[in-house]
Every structure is written in C-alpha cells, then in structure tokens.
Design an enzyme around this catalytic site. Structure first.
Site, PDB file in Angstrom:
ATOM      1  N   CYS B  92      -3.105   1.978  14.915  1.00 21.53           N
ATOM      2  CA  CYS B  92      -2.408   3.177  15.373  1.00 21.53           C
ATOM      3  C   CYS B  92      -0.972   3.002  14.904  1.00 21.53           C
ATOM      4  CB  CYS B  92      -2.483   3.323  16.890  1.00 21.53           C
ATOM      5  SG  CYS B  92      -1.488   4.703  17.488  1.00 21.53           S
ATOM      6  N   SER B  96      -0.083   3.117  20.052  1.00 22.08           N
ATOM      7  CA  SER B  96      -0.953   1.980  20.380  1.00 22.08           C
ATOM      8  C   SER B  96      -2.351   2.440  20.745  1.00 22.08           C
ATOM      9  CB  SER B  96      -0.336   1.201  21.542  1.00 22.08           C
ATOM     10  OG  SER B  96      -0.124   2.095  22.635  1.00 22.08           O
ATOM     11  N   CYS B  97      -2.805   3.579  20.199  1.00 23.48           N
ATOM     12  CA  CYS B  97      -4.122   4.114  20.556  1.00 23.48           C
ATOM     13  C   CYS B  97      -5.202   3.077  20.253  1.00 23.48           C
ATOM     14  CB  CYS B  97      -4.382   5.406  19.794  1.00 23.48           C
ATOM     15  SG  CYS B  97      -3.174   6.676  20.213  1.00 23.48           S
TER      16      CYS B  97
END
Lengths: 217, 187
Positions: B92, B96-97
């Site tokens: 990501c 911070s996916c």
C-alpha cells in the site's frame, strides 16, 4: 494531495528492515490507539477517507519521524477537534470539561465480536464505462485534497484487468462531499510504462482505480 | 505518548463516546484471535481442496467466511495465486491497507517508507532483503492497495508435501508468504 504519504517510487529511504518475532504492539499504548481508532470509527463522525486525509495532512517532518500509531493518535485528536467532539482545552487538561455533543451510541463489548470491515460497495446507478482488456490512460490529476491515485501512476497507459464494483469515492468522501460512488477497476501497468526503458522487464504493477481517474486510451 | 493516549481515552470515556471494556476486547482480539494463522488455514485448504481453491479465487470473502473464524471477514478480500510463471507482491504505497482479518495487523516494515517506496519500482531488490531470489524470468506482479479491496497471496505449495493434512500444511504458510515477501516454508 501531493504530500509525503504518496511514496511509491521514491528513493533514499534505505533498506526494508523486517523484525524477527515482532510483537503485535510494541507498547500497550499502541493497542489502545488502535482500539480507540476503531471505537471512534464506530460513531461514524467521519469516513475512513477522512481519517486517512487527516494523517496525510501532518507535516512531512512529523509524518516521517512519528511512529505509525503516533500518527493515528494525532489524526484522531485532530479529527475529534475538527468535529467539535473534543476541545483543545480538554486534550490539554486530560479530562472532559463539558457534556458531549450529540453522538451515535458507542461500540459495546457485544459489538466487538461481530465487528468487521465496512463494505464500501454501493448499488450501481450507471453502467461501468470500461470492461476487462480495455486500454485506459490515467488522468494527470493533482488535487489539493485527498485522492487515491498515486503520483507514480498518473498520466500512464494501462489495461483494465477487473471490474471490482461500484464503490464509495474517497476523493469526495474524505472532504465531506458525499459518497458519490464510482466504478472501481484493477488497472495494470507495465514496469516500463511507469519507470521507463530501464525498468525490470518482468515487472507489472496494478492499482485499484476509480472511474473518474481514467480515460479511454 | 502513553500519557497522551490515556488522556484521550479518559476524555472519550467520560463523554460516553467509547466503552473501555470494548477497547479491551478489541486489543485482545488482535493480540490473540486475529492473525496470520487464519490466512494460513485458508491457504492450506486451497492447497488441499481444488473446489475450495476455485471458490477462494472467485470470492475470497465468501470462501474465508466459510472457514468459520471467530471474527468475520469483510467485503472485497481478493486472493491472488503465485505460480511458477508469476509472483505476486502486495503493498500500500499511500498508507497501510492490509487484509487485517486474515493476516492480523501489519508489521512495521509493511507500513514503513522503504517498503512503500520501493516495492513498486524495485521489487526484486526488496525481495532480496527478505532472502527471496526468484528466477530472472519469473514475472512479478505488484498489487498496490489503493482502494477498499484487500489482497491475500496464495503462495506455491512446497514440493514433498503430498498427502499432508491441512494442519501440517498450514504450519508451512508464513505471514510474509501471504504478502508476497516470502515463500512457503519447505518441509
């Protein structure tokens, strides 16, 4: 917003440093921040994109030097202040100084067991403009506000690989301008399209792109 | 930092916006229940059961929820499969996916500037830092998680594991192998 969070393709940050036996949280306060984030999210005072946008608006110095959960805390404090739920004087005092503004019911222990990620898909109101194998070009967009089109993938030619449904549009949701759902696609670019002739010929990179980011190529 | 967090929790609790017991329960869930063991069980079943593998590739949320984890998996989990021809890597670049519900919370390196900046431009160099060297003609596909879709890599099943139970297989599936920065362990 062309800020420091948009890191794809930047140089100079050094090696990736995996940690062996990494704990879930490095200090108890990190867990509390994560839990507060989720519990406050349950109140739906702002969208997930509004939460991201606030972290992206931290100064580059803060963004790069603060730890991950410290950034979450700062984003949470700022959004609580912005929405009038908590005052700066209260953060200073460390306690509530006035009754709460009207709010949804808080998350309970019972809610936690069934807690799951939000579903951001919305019923389609228009047909999808693109289909798999269509060639597209991303637009050269540089909004001052939140977007999910990374800089490295702007004005690049790619191919639609999958249609993912009709989803909440982060660019409007983040600024309180409504969900304005849009079709979402997986768009694949060759490494050379993104990084030039010297790029790794075996590389391809995909992004998840909302329809307003795309034009036919 | 600890005092500042305590202050915010106190304010929100006094205002009735959060319930400290619910916070305890969330921390506990991420420390003890939700983690990469869930993802590893999914991968092991996909290796053992071709019908499940097909379901997982078609709709990973549905397939994951059929495993009966204590915590439900939300919408738009997507499983991508490594093959001898193609290696998948998830990043990501914007934040911070990460597929929390099947891998737990992301490690610090996944959220760090070095990984987010370099995974999309020099993934082989990044993989080398994890001790992974792919054949030079293996195609590398990087998935940048820029929306609310989440990606789970199905690593290749190691040789020499024919007839193994799902439980034994799951022990070979590391967290990093489900992000794409690692390979499944050899028996």
């Amino acid at each position: 917003m062309n800020s420091i969070h948009d890191m794809g393709g930047m140089h100079g940050f050094g090696p990736v440093e995996p940690e062996t036996e990494e704990p879930v949280f490095h200090a108890p306060w990190e867990g509390r921040v994560m839990a507060l984030y989720r519990a406050v999210g349950f109140l739906q005072l702002w969208s997930i994109d509004g939460a991201r946008a606030m972290i992206e608006s931290l100064s580059p110095e803060t963004y790069l030097s603060a730890s991950y959960y410290a950034k979450w805390l700062m984003g949470l404090e700022r959004n609580l202040e912005r929405t009038g739920m908590v005052g700066a004087d209260e953060l200073e005092a460390g306690r509530s100084l006035r009754p709460p503004k009207e709010h949804a019911r808080p998350m309970t222990v019972a809610d936690v067991a069934s807690l799951k990620r939000g579903d951001f898909e919305r019923p389609a109101t228009v047909p999808a403009r693109f289909k798999p194998a269509d060639r597209v070009r991303t637009l050269n967009l540089n909004p001052m506000t939140h977007t999910r089109l990374p800089r490295y993938a702007r004005d690049k030619q790619g191919v639609i690989e999958a249609v993912r449904g009709h989803h909440v549009f982060p660019d409007t949701a983040a600024i309180g301008a409504g969900e304005s759902p849009q079709w979402l696609y997986t768009v694949v670019f060759s490494g050379r399209e993104l990084w030039g002739a010297k790029a790794d010929p075996t590389l391809s990179v995909s992004i998840e792109a909302f329809e307003p980011y795309l034009t036919p190529a | 930092m600890q005092a500042r967090v305590r202050a915010l929790e106190t304010i929100l609790t006094e205002k009735g916006l959060v319930d400290p017991q619910a916070l305890d329960r969330i921390v506990d869930a991420f420390e003890r229940k939700i983690g990469p063991r869930n993802g590893a069980r999914i991968v092991a079943r996909a290796w053992s059961d071709s019908a499940f593998r097909a379901r997982l590739l078609a709709d990973a949320t549905e397939a994951a929820n059929s495993m009966g984890f204590s915590s439900p998996v939300g919408a738009h989990l997507i499983a991508v499969e490594n093959t001898p021809e193609t290696h998948n890597l998830v990043v990501c670049t914007l934040c911070s996916c990460y597929p929390w519900e099947v891998l737990g919370l992301p490690p610090v390196w996944y959220k760090s500037a070095p990984y987010r900046s370099r995974a999309v431009i020099e993934p082989r160099a990044v993989l080398a830092e994890f001790g992974v060297a792919l054949p030079p003609d293996t195609r590398i596909r990087v998935w940048d998680s820029t929306a609310e879709t989440r990606f789970l890599v199905i690593p290749m099943r190691p040789p020499g594991t024919q007839g193994w139970s799902e439980e034994r297989l799951a022990a070979l599936v590391t967290r990093d192998s489900m992000i794409g920065t690692g390979l499944a362990k050899r028996p």
